[in-house]
Design an enzyme around this catalytic site. Structure first.
Site, PDB file in Angstrom:
ATOM      1  N   LEU A 194      -0.881  19.920 -25.810  1.00 52.69           N
ATOM      2  CA  LEU A 194      -0.587  21.563 -25.695  1.00 52.69           C
ATOM      3  C   LEU A 194       0.279  21.947 -24.586  1.00 52.69           C
ATOM      4  CD1 LEU A 194      -3.538  23.006 -27.708  1.00 52.69           C
ATOM      5  CD2 LEU A 194      -1.042  22.907 -28.573  1.00 52.69           C
ATOM      6  N   ASP A 195       1.066  22.938 -24.743  1.00 53.60           N
ATOM      7  CA  ASP A 195       1.780  23.532 -23.539  1.00 53.60           C
ATOM      8  C   ASP A 195       0.919  24.540 -22.734  1.00 53.60           C
ATOM      9  OD1 ASP A 195       4.195  22.064 -24.110  1.00 53.60           O
ATOM     10  OD2 ASP A 195       4.988  23.814 -25.179  1.00 53.60           O
ATOM     11  N   VAL A 196       1.346  24.401 -21.572  1.00 51.03           N
ATOM     12  CA  VAL A 196       0.371  25.403 -20.636  1.00 51.03           C
ATOM     13  C   VAL A 196       0.158  26.828 -21.397  1.00 51.03           C
ATOM     14  CG1 VAL A 196       2.341  26.103 -19.271  1.00 51.03           C
ATOM     15  CG2 VAL A 196      -0.156  26.273 -18.316  1.00 51.03           C
ATOM     16  N   HIS A 201       7.325  19.536 -28.688  1.00 53.53           N
ATOM     17  CA  HIS A 201       7.374  20.856 -29.007  1.00 53.53           C
ATOM     18  C   HIS A 201       8.046  21.042 -30.453  1.00 53.53           C
ATOM     19  CE1 HIS A 201       8.243  22.096 -24.561  1.00 53.53           C
ATOM     20  NE2 HIS A 201       6.994  21.949 -24.787  1.00 53.53           N
TER      21      HIS A 201
END
Length: 230
Positions: free
Chosen positions: A96-98, A179
């Site tokens: 998961l992205d930051v 993404h």
């Protein structure tokens, strides 16, 4: 002893120096002593130690955390776990992205992690997504039919979209490409403002607050193994 994952290396050495580790009735004097977790009876301070062969946990990643093991600018999800599992090396099955939050599954089972992220198995991943502007019905239909083409030329698998309210959707995708949610939404003419993963297959965030984690229940693990043909 260290490789068994009972505790970090320094702690095990301290335990052994002070005679706190007993294997099959014998006080262990060397940190290099080899054990067989499936057969040996291990005691630390007189209490039985159960060595888990493989570990599977569900973790609620808060915003601002990264999924890598080390980062110079942000805390990592491994800071949340700490040294709970001693020298055992866990890794996330997916990322998961930051700026995203939500469910991560961490394990030390390489084949399990590989299959969980492989598009062949089409594991559903469910996200709560805040977007602007809202998607119109035509865009949703194109996404759900798998007729959308990304800017890269890739055509994603059909996804499912449920409107929660104006500008907020529940989106289910069946692949773990980089993404993928943000790219689908962008190709449909909108932009992701916030993203939270709430489920991976039968595993959900239920009962977890940001920064909390738990071991997978045996029923959950069996359900995933069945889907993954393990």
């Amino acid at each position: 002893m260290v490789k068994s994952g009972i505790a970090p290396r320094k702690k095990i050495r301290a335990f052994i120096r002070t005679g706190r580790v007993v294997v099959n009735g014998e006080v262990i004097k060397s940190p290099s002593f080899k054990i067989d977790p499936s057969k040996d009876k291990i005691l630390v301070d007189g209490k039985p130690v159960v060595v888990e062969f493989q570990i599977y946990i569900a973790l609620y990643k808060p915003k601002g955390y990264v999924t890598s093991a080390v980062d110079q600018h942000h805390p990592t999800v491994f800071d949340i776990i700490g040294d709970t599992f001693g020298s055992r090396k866990l890794f996330p099955a997916g990322r998961l992205d930051v700026d995203a939050e939500g469910l991560l599954i961490l394990t030390d089972d390489g084949e399990f992690a590989h299959r969980l992220t492989h598009p062949k198995y089409k594991i559903p991943r469910v996200y709560e997504v805040e977007i602007r502007p809202p998607l119109d019905d035509n865009a949703i239909e194109i996404i759900e039919k798998g007729e959308l083409t990304l800017r890269s030329g890739y055509k994603p698998l059909p996804a499912k979209i449920q409107k929660i309210d104006e500008g907020k959707i529940l989106m289910t995708v069946f692949e773990g490409k980089y993404h993928i949610v943000k790219r689908i939404i962008a190709a449909a003419g909108s932009k992701v403002l916030s993203l939270k993963r709430v489920a991976i297959g039968p595993i959900t965030l239920e009962g977890l607050a940001p920064g909390e984690w738990r071991k997978l229940e045996s029923e959950e693990l069996e359900a995933l193994r069945k889907i993954l043909n393990l």
